[in-house]
Design a protein around this motif. Structure first.
Motif, PDB file in Angstrom:
ATOM      1  N   ILE A 145       0.873  -1.193   0.000  1.00 39.62           N
ATOM      2  CA  ILE A 145       0.000   0.000   0.000  1.00 39.62           C
ATOM      3  C   ILE A 145       0.906   1.239   0.000  1.00 39.62           C
ATOM      4  CG2 ILE A 145      -1.841  -1.215   1.219  1.00 39.62           C
ATOM      5  CD1 ILE A 145      -1.183   0.298   3.738  1.00 39.62           C
ATOM      6  N   VAL A 146       0.388   2.322  -0.548  1.00 43.33           N
ATOM      7  CA  VAL A 146       1.235   3.500  -0.736  1.00 43.33           C
ATOM      8  C   VAL A 146       0.528   4.731  -0.183  1.00 43.33           C
ATOM      9  CG1 VAL A 146       0.321   3.927  -3.073  1.00 43.33           C
ATOM     10  CG2 VAL A 146       2.620   4.706  -2.479  1.00 43.33           C
ATOM     11  N   ASN A 147       1.275   5.629   0.414  1.00 40.91           N
ATOM     12  CA  ASN A 147       0.622   6.824   0.987  1.00 40.91           C
ATOM     13  C   ASN A 147       0.378   7.856  -0.110  1.00 40.91           C
ATOM     14  OD1 ASN A 147       3.002   8.185   0.447  1.00 40.91           O
ATOM     15  ND2 ASN A 147       3.505   8.641   2.565  1.00 40.91           N
ATOM     16  N   GLY A 148      -0.190   8.965   0.266  1.00 47.02           N
ATOM     17  CA  GLY A 148      -0.628   9.958  -0.724  1.00 47.02           C
ATOM     18  C   GLY A 148       0.388  11.059  -0.965  1.00 47.02           C
ATOM     19  N   ARG A 149       1.685  10.756  -0.768  1.00 47.85           N
ATOM     20  CA  ARG A 149       2.681  11.845  -0.874  1.00 47.85           C
ATOM     21  C   ARG A 149       3.610  11.707  -2.089  1.00 47.85           C
ATOM     22  NH1 ARG A 149       4.767  13.671   5.139  1.00 47.85           N
ATOM     23  NH2 ARG A 149       2.744  13.762   6.163  1.00 47.85           N
ATOM     24  N   LEU A 150       3.140  11.044  -3.170  1.00 50.83           N
ATOM     25  CA  LEU A 150       4.005  10.945  -4.352  1.00 50.83           C
ATOM     26  C   LEU A 150       4.235  12.332  -4.954  1.00 50.83           C
ATOM     27  CD1 LEU A 150       5.498   9.373  -6.564  1.00 50.83           C
ATOM     28  CD2 LEU A 150       3.278   8.937  -7.658  1.00 50.83           C
ATOM     29  N   GLY A 151       3.174  13.124  -4.935  1.00 50.51           N
ATOM     30  CA  GLY A 151       3.333  14.507  -5.422  1.00 50.51           C
ATOM     31  C   GLY A 151       2.806  14.721  -6.825  1.00 50.51           C
ATOM     32  N   GLY A 152       2.334  13.603  -7.449  1.00 46.92           N
ATOM     33  CA  GLY A 152       1.719  13.762  -8.779  1.00 46.92           C
ATOM     34  C   GLY A 152       0.216  13.904  -8.621  1.00 46.92           C
ATOM     35  N   ALA A 153      -0.500  13.450  -9.627  1.00 51.10           N
ATOM     36  CA  ALA A 153      -1.974  13.506  -9.555  1.00 51.10           C
ATOM     37  C   ALA A 153      -2.509  12.261  -8.854  1.00 51.10           C
ATOM     38  CB  ALA A 153      -2.550  13.585 -10.971  1.00 51.10           C
ATOM     39  N   LEU A 154      -1.683  11.214  -8.788  1.00 45.80           N
ATOM     40  CA  LEU A 154      -2.149   9.965  -8.169  1.00 45.80           C
ATOM     41  C   LEU A 154      -2.308  10.139  -6.662  1.00 45.80           C
ATOM     42  CD1 LEU A 154       0.180   7.516 -10.147  1.00 45.80           C
ATOM     43  CD2 LEU A 154      -2.291   7.806 -10.444  1.00 45.80           C
ATOM     44  N   GLN A 155      -3.443   9.675  -6.136  1.00 42.61           N
ATOM     45  CA  GLN A 155      -3.788   9.974  -4.740  1.00 42.61           C
ATOM     46  C   GLN A 155      -3.153   9.019  -3.733  1.00 42.61           C
ATOM     47  OE1 GLN A 155      -5.309  12.743  -3.672  1.00 42.61           O
ATOM     48  NE2 GLN A 155      -4.942  13.207  -5.819  1.00 42.61           N
ATOM     49  N   GLY A 156      -2.847   7.818  -4.132  1.00 42.48           N
ATOM     50  CA  GLY A 156      -2.337   6.858  -3.142  1.00 42.48           C
ATOM     51  C   GLY A 156      -3.475   6.232  -2.346  1.00 42.48           C
ATOM     52  N   ASP A 157      -3.126   5.322  -1.456  1.00 40.08           N
ATOM     53  CA  ASP A 157      -4.130   4.528  -0.729  1.00 40.08           C
ATOM     54  C   ASP A 157      -4.580   5.161   0.568  1.00 40.08           C
ATOM     55  OD1 ASP A 157      -4.098   2.356  -2.558  1.00 40.08           O
ATOM     56  OD2 ASP A 157      -2.144   1.799  -1.749  1.00 40.08           O
ATOM     57  N   PHE A 158      -3.695   5.916   1.215  1.00 41.86           N
ATOM     58  CA  PHE A 158      -4.121   6.500   2.487  1.00 41.86           C
ATOM     59  C   PHE A 158      -3.539   7.892   2.655  1.00 41.86           C
ATOM     60  CE2 PHE A 158      -0.182   5.940   4.968  1.00 41.86           C
ATOM     61  CZ  PHE A 158       0.470   4.914   4.281  1.00 41.86           C
ATOM     62  N   LYS A 159      -4.307   8.705   3.361  1.00 38.83           N
ATOM     63  CA  LYS A 159      -3.903  10.096   3.602  1.00 38.83           C
ATOM     64  C   LYS A 159      -3.078  10.149   4.880  1.00 38.83           C
ATOM     65  CE  LYS A 159      -6.100  14.683   3.991  1.00 38.83           C
ATOM     66  NZ  LYS A 159      -5.060  15.412   3.260  1.00 38.83           N
ATOM     67  N   THR A 160      -2.014  10.942   4.851  1.00 37.64           N
ATOM     68  CA  THR A 160      -1.153  11.038   6.033  1.00 37.64           C
ATOM     69  C   THR A 160      -1.354  12.395   6.690  1.00 37.64           C
ATOM     70  OG1 THR A 160       0.572  11.882   4.617  1.00 37.64           O
ATOM     71  CG2 THR A 160       0.643   9.532   5.087  1.00 37.64           C
ATOM     72  N   TYR A 161      -1.650  12.360   7.968  1.00 36.22           N
ATOM     73  CA  TYR A 161      -1.705  13.580   8.785  1.00 36.22           C
ATOM     74  C   TYR A 161      -0.409  13.612   9.566  1.00 36.22           C
ATOM     75  CZ  TYR A 161      -6.646  13.821   7.626  1.00 36.22           C
ATOM     76  OH  TYR A 161      -7.833  13.915   6.946  1.00 36.22           O
ATOM     77  N   GLU A 162       0.023  14.810   9.914  1.00 39.46           N
ATOM     78  CA  GLU A 162       1.353  14.911  10.540  1.00 39.46           C
ATOM     79  C   GLU A 162       1.335  15.909  11.685  1.00 39.46           C
ATOM     80  OE1 GLU A 162       4.530  14.978   7.755  1.00 39.46           O
ATOM     81  OE2 GLU A 162       5.652  16.451   8.951  1.00 39.46           O
ATOM     82  N   GLN A 163       1.732  15.443  12.866  1.00 38.32           N
ATOM     83  CA  GLN A 163       1.924  16.283  14.048  1.00 38.32           C
ATOM     84  C   GLN A 163       0.631  16.877  14.619  1.00 38.32           C
ATOM     85  OE1 GLN A 163       4.630  15.563  15.219  1.00 38.32           O
ATOM     86  NE2 GLN A 163       6.337  16.890  14.683  1.00 38.32           N
ATOM     87  N   VAL A 164      -0.423  16.952  13.875  1.00 39.70           N
ATOM     88  CA  VAL A 164      -1.656  17.542  14.404  1.00 39.70           C
ATOM     89  C   VAL A 164      -2.738  16.474  14.403  1.00 39.70           C
ATOM     90  CG1 VAL A 164      -3.455  19.278  14.060  1.00 39.70           C
ATOM     91  CG2 VAL A 164      -1.071  19.820  13.515  1.00 39.70           C
ATOM     92  N   ILE A 165      -3.316  16.218  15.587  1.00 39.70           N
ATOM     93  CA  ILE A 165      -4.340  15.161  15.711  1.00 39.70           C
ATOM     94  C   ILE A 165      -5.651  15.704  15.158  1.00 39.70           C
ATOM     95  CG2 ILE A 165      -5.582  13.660  17.317  1.00 39.70           C
ATOM     96  CD1 ILE A 165      -3.169  14.155  19.254  1.00 39.70           C
ATOM     97  N   PRO A 166      -6.167  15.143  14.055  1.00 40.43           N
ATOM     98  CA  PRO A 166      -7.404  15.668  13.467  1.00 40.43           C
ATOM     99  C   PRO A 166      -8.605  15.322  14.340  1.00 40.43           C
ATOM    100  CG  PRO A 166      -6.694  13.697  12.282  1.00 40.43           C
ATOM    101  CD  PRO A 166      -5.649  13.972  13.321  1.00 40.43           C
ATOM    102  N   ALA A 167      -9.623  16.180  14.323  1.00 40.18           N
ATOM    103  CA  ALA A 167     -10.846  15.870  15.103  1.00 40.18           C
ATOM    104  C   ALA A 167     -11.614  14.764  14.386  1.00 40.18           C
ATOM    105  CB  ALA A 167     -11.711  17.123  15.187  1.00 40.18           C
ATOM    106  N   THR A 168     -11.557  14.825  13.066  1.00 42.37           N
ATOM    107  CA  THR A 168     -12.169  13.750  12.285  1.00 42.37           C
ATOM    108  C   THR A 168     -11.479  13.750  10.922  1.00 42.37           C
ATOM    109  OG1 THR A 168     -14.228  12.906  11.355  1.00 42.37           O
ATOM    110  CG2 THR A 168     -13.958  15.288  11.386  1.00 42.37           C
ATOM    111  N   PHE A 169     -11.833  12.832  10.057  1.00 40.30           N
ATOM    112  CA  PHE A 169     -11.189  12.789   8.743  1.00 40.30           C
ATOM    113  C   PHE A 169     -12.150  13.304   7.683  1.00 40.30           C
ATOM    114  CE2 PHE A 169      -7.528  10.996  10.340  1.00 40.30           C
ATOM    115  CZ  PHE A 169      -7.771   9.834  11.064  1.00 40.30           C
ATOM    116  N   GLU A 170     -11.557  13.663   6.517  1.00 38.60           N
ATOM    117  CA  GLU A 170     -12.407  14.105   5.392  1.00 38.60           C
ATOM    118  C   GLU A 170     -13.322  12.950   5.007  1.00 38.60           C
ATOM    119  OE1 GLU A 170      -8.537  16.446   3.834  1.00 38.60           O
ATOM    120  OE2 GLU A 170      -9.716  15.374   2.320  1.00 38.60           O
ATOM    121  N   LYS A 171     -14.565  13.276   4.655  1.00 37.96           N
ATOM    122  CA  LYS A 171     -15.588  12.249   4.430  1.00 37.96           C
ATOM    123  C   LYS A 171     -15.122  11.166   3.464  1.00 37.96           C
ATOM    124  CE  LYS A 171     -20.207  13.738   5.656  1.00 37.96           C
ATOM    125  NZ  LYS A 171     -19.694  14.673   6.666  1.00 37.96           N
TER     126      LYS A 171
END
Ligand code: FHN
Length: 511
Positions: free
Chosen positions: A245-271
């Protein structure tokens, strides 16, 4: 006949595209869910930022680094490549490095996967690369393949192994860094050539010669200088290990499999993001910095894990090993604390999905379905000494309720405000989080009971069941407890006319 053949061809192509499996493919949600299952079950992993930069503590040749991220020192202080090679790379000799010790520490902490920096932005490879001799094997006295040893130990102890690779920016390889930001003429070159030779070459090595790789963790995609090249090479590379599985930080248009949050705990995730991971430093730097003693408490790290699980996300907790290859003592303290809690309460984290509750004042909730039964895990941070706890808005019939620790049976009563749990011990089972399990066979329904109507067509909407969508004039609308155990918003008719309108609208339209 031609028409039949044409239809057959179209359906074959259609099925084939739809059936394609793997990162960056047009997978069905079900196929992707299958490939992601281990990741969502795991919930907890170890991030390891290790490299030659860990020997420096924010200072080089009399210059101070302001950025707390130790792994950025070469760029922050514009250290010439030759100086970095001579005074930082060539001295790296982590004689205490023991991959098995690292893996066993992660496993004892209840972590299910490890993501290791194989090459960070400084361009230095922690594996024996044939593509470049700027690596641990050829450029240091250590001459061991750290990535290979770690991958083998993960495999031996059944932890998933992931590789972090900084593809978009490289401060050593010619062309690897944005021209406007370069500080050493040796960085001159073409980014596409760098990407084709170094990124494609080294990631091919890592996905070919290091056994099963479960995660490809791209980084700093924002620095990508050619999205089309990144997408083309990135999508070819992941085909080398179709299960990864690949994260979403390739930097192209491809989204990857999972979104990475960093250092900040989100209250919830994007729908629309089903798969999410938070990565967090233990202190302020990703890599080890001797003077960075600003470590987060073990309690905060555990609470973060519970928070992330309660919103359906993974937690990648970062470790920065020391120059000698040892973990800092603070790391072991945090890992021990979390591992001990997970030994008893891991069932409330692994394989769970997000809380069905909008908010719980005293803690968090996770849930899982077992044999068509819903198990709700309530992680209670603020223990009650009354022996009772209200689960607001829960009106389902309960099969059983118990403390997860020792399986101590608990009594429950349904009330107009929700489920009242009784018979709790005076003291919690854990200083941070005690878990109560409530098992329900029927379909979970938290909507019932929002509005109870009586015979004379009056109705009651409890403040705790009201989602206030109006900006109160004060910080909070005071909730007053009535004599009959009921509750109401203080002076709501006069001070907050919008609230009255809102409630009347609910009465009239019933929703
Ligand atoms: O610049 C890097 C940083 O050094 C660290 O590796 C983090 C980890 O996610 N990623 C980048 C900052 O987002």
């Amino acid at each position: 006949m031609k028409k039949v053949l044409f239809i057959l061809l179209i359906s074959f192509v259609g099925l084939n595209i739809y059936a394609q499996k793997g990162a960056y493919q047009n997978e069905s949600e079900a196929t992707k869910a299958e490939r992601m299952q281990w990741f969502t079950d795991a919930r907890f992993g170890m991030f390891i930022h290790w490299g030659v930069y860990c020997q420096l503590d924010g200072e080089f040749n009399g210059k101070e680094q302001r950025d707390p991220k130790g792994e950025w020192i070469m760029q922050n202080l514009k250290i010439p490549i030759e100086d970095y090679k001579k005074e930082v790379v060539s001295t790296f000799n982590p004689t205490q490095f023991d991959a098995e010790k690292w893996v066993l520490a992660a496993k004892a902490a209840g972590m299910k996967y490890i993501v290791m920096t194989t090459k960070h932005h400084d361009g230095f490879a922690l594996f024996n690369s044939a593509v470049s001799d700027y690596d641990i094997f050829d450029a240091t006295p250590f001459k061991r393949d750290i990535v290979k040893e770690l991958a083998e130990m993960c495999n031996k102890h059944e932890l998933r192994f992931g590789i972090y690779y900084s593809q978009a920016q490289d401060w050593y390889q010619p062309g690897g860094y944005k021209p406007a930001k370069r500080w050493d003429k040796a960085q001159t070159g073409n980014w596409e050539t760098y990407f084709e030779k170094i990124v494609k070459g080294q990631v091919t090595e890592l996905l070919t010669d290091y056994g099963k790789i479960s995660i490809l963790w791209w980084d700093s995609g924002r620095a990508t200088q050619n999205k089309k090249v990144a997408d083309k090479i990135g999508s070819d590379l992941v085909k080398l290990q179709p299960e990864l599985i690949v994260n979403g930080r390739l930097g192209g248009a491809l989204q990857g499999d999972f979104k990475t949050y960093e250092q900040v705990i989100p209250a919830t995730f994007e729908k629309n993001n089903l798969y999410n991971e938070l990565c967090l430093t233990h202190n302020r730097s990703w890599s080890y910095r001797a003077s960075d003693t600003d470590y987060k408490s073990p309690e905060f790290i555990l609470e973060t894990l519970i928070n992330m699980a309660s919103i359906g996300g993974n937690f990648l907790f970062n470790v920065g090993p020391k120059p000698n290859g040892e973990f800092p003592k603070e790391t072991y303290e945090a890992l021990d604390y979390i591992g001990n809690w997970l030994k008893t309460n891991g069932e409330a984290i692994y394989g769970t999905s997000k809380s069905p509750f909008y908010r719980l004042d005293w803690g968090k909730c996770t849930q899982k379905t077992v044999d068509e039964k819903t198990k709700l895990y309530f992680h209670i941070f603020d223990w009650t000494s009354t022996g009772e706890l209200l689960i607001p808005k829960l009106w389902n019939k309960v099969d059983k309720a118990y403390l997860l620790d020792e399986k101590l049976a608990l009594k429950t009563t349904s009330t107009p405000k929700g489920l009242l749990i009784k018979g709790l011990p005076k003291a919690p089972k854990h200083d941070l989080a005690t878990v109560i399990v409530v098992e329900i066979s029927e379909e979970l329904n938290l909507n019932a009971g929002y509005i109870t109507t009586s015979k004379n067509q009056s109705f009651e909407l409890l403040p705790t069941n009201a989602l206030l969508t109006i900006k109160p004039q004060f910080d909070d609308i005071p909730v007053i407890a009535g004599e009959k155990g009921d509750e109401y918003f203080d002076n709501w008719k006069n001070k907050y006319p919008h609230l009255r309108f809102k409630i009347q609208a609910i009465k009239r339209y019933g929703k």
